[in-house]
Scaffold this active site. Structure first.
Site, short mmCIF file in Angstrom:
data_model
loop_
_atom_site.label_atom_id
_atom_site.label_comp_id
_atom_site.label_asym_id
_atom_site.label_seq_id
_atom_site.Cartn_x
_atom_site.Cartn_y
_atom_site.Cartn_z
N ASP A 194 -8.09 -16.18 -4.05
CA ASP A 194 -7.34 -17.04 -3.17
C ASP A 194 -8.03 -18.26 -3.09
OD1 ASP A 194 -5.27 -18.43 -1.88
OD2 ASP A 194 -5.67 -17.10 0.04
N HIS A 215 16.59 6.04 18.40
CA HIS A 215 17.61 5.97 18.84
C HIS A 215 17.78 6.35 20.41
CE1 HIS A 215 16.42 10.09 19.19
NE2 HIS A 215 15.97 10.14 18.17
N GLU A 275 15.38 10.79 10.13
CA GLU A 275 13.93 11.62 10.81
C GLU A 275 13.34 12.44 9.75
OE1 GLU A 275 11.62 10.73 12.16
OE2 GLU A 275 11.44 11.68 14.28
O1 F6P Z 1 10.77 15.17 18.48
C1 F6P Z 1 11.54 14.29 18.07
C2 F6P Z 1 11.46 14.01 16.77
O2 F6P Z 1 11.78 13.02 16.31
C3 F6P Z 1 11.65 15.16 15.72
O3 F6P Z 1 13.06 15.25 15.45
C4 F6P Z 1 10.80 15.18 14.86
O4 F6P Z 1 10.78 16.36 13.93
C5 F6P Z 1 9.45 15.03 15.28
O5 F6P Z 1 9.99 13.97 16.51
C6 F6P Z 1 8.58 14.11 14.44
O6 F6P Z 1 7.50 13.96 15.25
P1 F6P Z 1 5.99 15.04 14.98
O7 F6P Z 1 5.66 14.61 13.53
O8 F6P Z 1 4.89 14.45 16.07
O9 F6P Z 1 6.14 16.15 15.04
#
Ligand code: F6P
Length: 406
Positions: free
Chosen positions: A95, A221, A294
């Site tokens: 850069d 959410h 998720e």
């Molecule tokens: O517990 C809430 C949540 O959104 C679950 O639906 C999901 O499996 C989890 O968190 C993910 O978090 P971790 O990877 O810490 O288990």
């Protein structure tokens, strides 16, 4: 191995492009490093306690050779870094203004030690719209270490004179080179001789990159029924408490200003019903993206952590020890999420409106890591509180985060 050589007068947004490209490549598991000649110059001159006004950059000044030598030492470090072994692919970004054919020929000659010509991509930023140059200055240069103690007006004047010094010798890249030319921060692009998949991908990224630094908001959410029961995954709806969070979220943005927002939310009920509140006003554009769902818990969806620990202690520990790599049986790991979320991360780089992302705990961790330059392996236990709104703003070349508990 690839090398990207930035080209352009001062104030053309080269460092911003280099930094965004670098983050993107690092995210894709590529060892990428920027070698910024300006940083080398500042370090060198700090030792000498010298202030550099515009005359320091003049091709006719006695300091010109020194300036060239400093840029060369940055390039030498780049070459040494390229020579070091790595298990990943490597990309180095040089850069600097690199604004003459002579300088670029020297660069190519030096780089022939580590790569062949086809692996050198020049990215030139050309800008003749004074309003863009001014706003670049206001966004970046007022915080520039070159002008720390200078009033903004004096700094601006000196900077304009510095540009004039560079203009004296400036030569745009000729058609013998592999290049991407970007005019007026993305109004027009010219590509020449792009010869590899890597180079066309860089062109795609740069064509999408948004120079405007938008604010990005991130939230989980509102509270869901399964969350209340400590169950993972699933597709339950919001609790009353969760619905009230959605209302407070809308209230927060409704009161703040009249700007347009794009709301991206997952395809799961708890996220959709949080984001739905934004459909009441056409300043918000709500989009549903399955990629934002998720992390998938596979066979363990709907169980609580306590139940998993009790019934499957080995699997529980295996995942707990390395959530980046390991998943619940049939489910997804955090690594899987980094791949799944790539199109949305690209969206972050190119979105014109402010963005609000309504998603889930694991998904928010990945976004947080991307935006704050954290290795995704280190984000798997990051605390992302429910009913908290994260606000990411771009300050000079780094993002900053603030949060609000609503
Ligand atoms: O517990 C809430 C949540 O959104 C679950 O639906 C999901 O499996 C989890 O968190 C993910 O978090 P971790 O990877 O810490 O288990």
């Amino acid at each position: 191995m690839h090398i990207i050589v930035m080209v352009g007068l001062p104030g053309r947004g080269k460092s911003y492009m280099a930094m965004r490209l670098c983050r993107w490549l690092q995210w894709k598991n590529i060892d990428c490093k920027i070698f910024n000649a300006g940083d080398y110059r500042r370090k060198f001159l700090e030792k000498e306690h010298t202030f550099t006004d515009y005359s320091w950059f003049s091709p006719n000044s006695s300091t010109f050779a020194l300036k060239e030598n400093i840029a060369e030492s940055a390039l030498k470090d780049l070459i040494n870094w390229m020579k070091q072994e790595s298990s990943n692919k490597k990309v180095a970004i040089f850069d600097a203004t690199n604004s003459t054919n002579n300088r670029r020929d020297k660069i190519k000659k030096m780089l022939s030690d580590v790569v062949n010509e086809n692996q050198i991509l020049f990215v030139e930023s050309i800008c003749d719209d004074q309003s863009i140059i001014n706003s670049n200055f206001i966004e970046d240069k007022k915080n520039n270490e070159d002008y720390v103690d200078k009033p903004v007006d004096d700094a601006h004047e000196d900077f304009q004179k510095r540009i004039k010094e560079y203009e004296k010798n400036y030569e745009s890249i000729n058609d013998n080179e592999i290049y991407i030319k970007i005019y007026n921060i993305g109004k027009k692009f010219i590509m020449n001789k792009l010869s590899s998949n890597f180079q066309t991908k860089m062109a795609y990224f740069l064509m999408n990159l948004n120079k405007k630094r938008i604010t990005i908001y991130l939230t989980r959410h509102g509270q869901s029924q399964d969350q209340l029961l400590s169950k993972i995954g699933g597709n339950s709806n919001l609790t009353d408490h969760g619905k009230k969070y959605a209302d407070r979220l809308l209230n927060y943005f409704d009161l703040s200003n009249n700007e347009q927002y794009d709301i991206l939310c997952s395809d799961l009920m708890r996220a959709k019903n949080t984001a739905n509140v934004f459909r009441s006003n056409n300043k918000y554009n709500v989009e549903i993206h399955k990629e934002l769902n998720e992390i998938y818990g596979g066979e363990f969806e709907g169980m609580t952590y306590e139940q998993i620990k009790e019934k499957h202690p080995l699997i529980y520990n295996l995942r707990d020890n390395n959530k980046y790599k390991n998943s619940w049986p049939g489910g997804e790991s955090y690594y899987d999420l980094t791949v799944r979320l790539e199109p949305i991360l690209l969206r972050i780089e190119c979105n014109k409106n402010k963005l609000i992302i309504v998603a889930h705990q694991a998904i928010c961790r990945i976004f947080y890591a991307y935006l704050m330059n954290i290795d995704p392996k280190d984000c798997v236990n990051l605390e992302i509180k429910s009913h908290r709104l994260y606000e990411f703003t771009q300050e000079k070349h780094h993002r900053q985060v603030k949060w609000y508990d609503l």
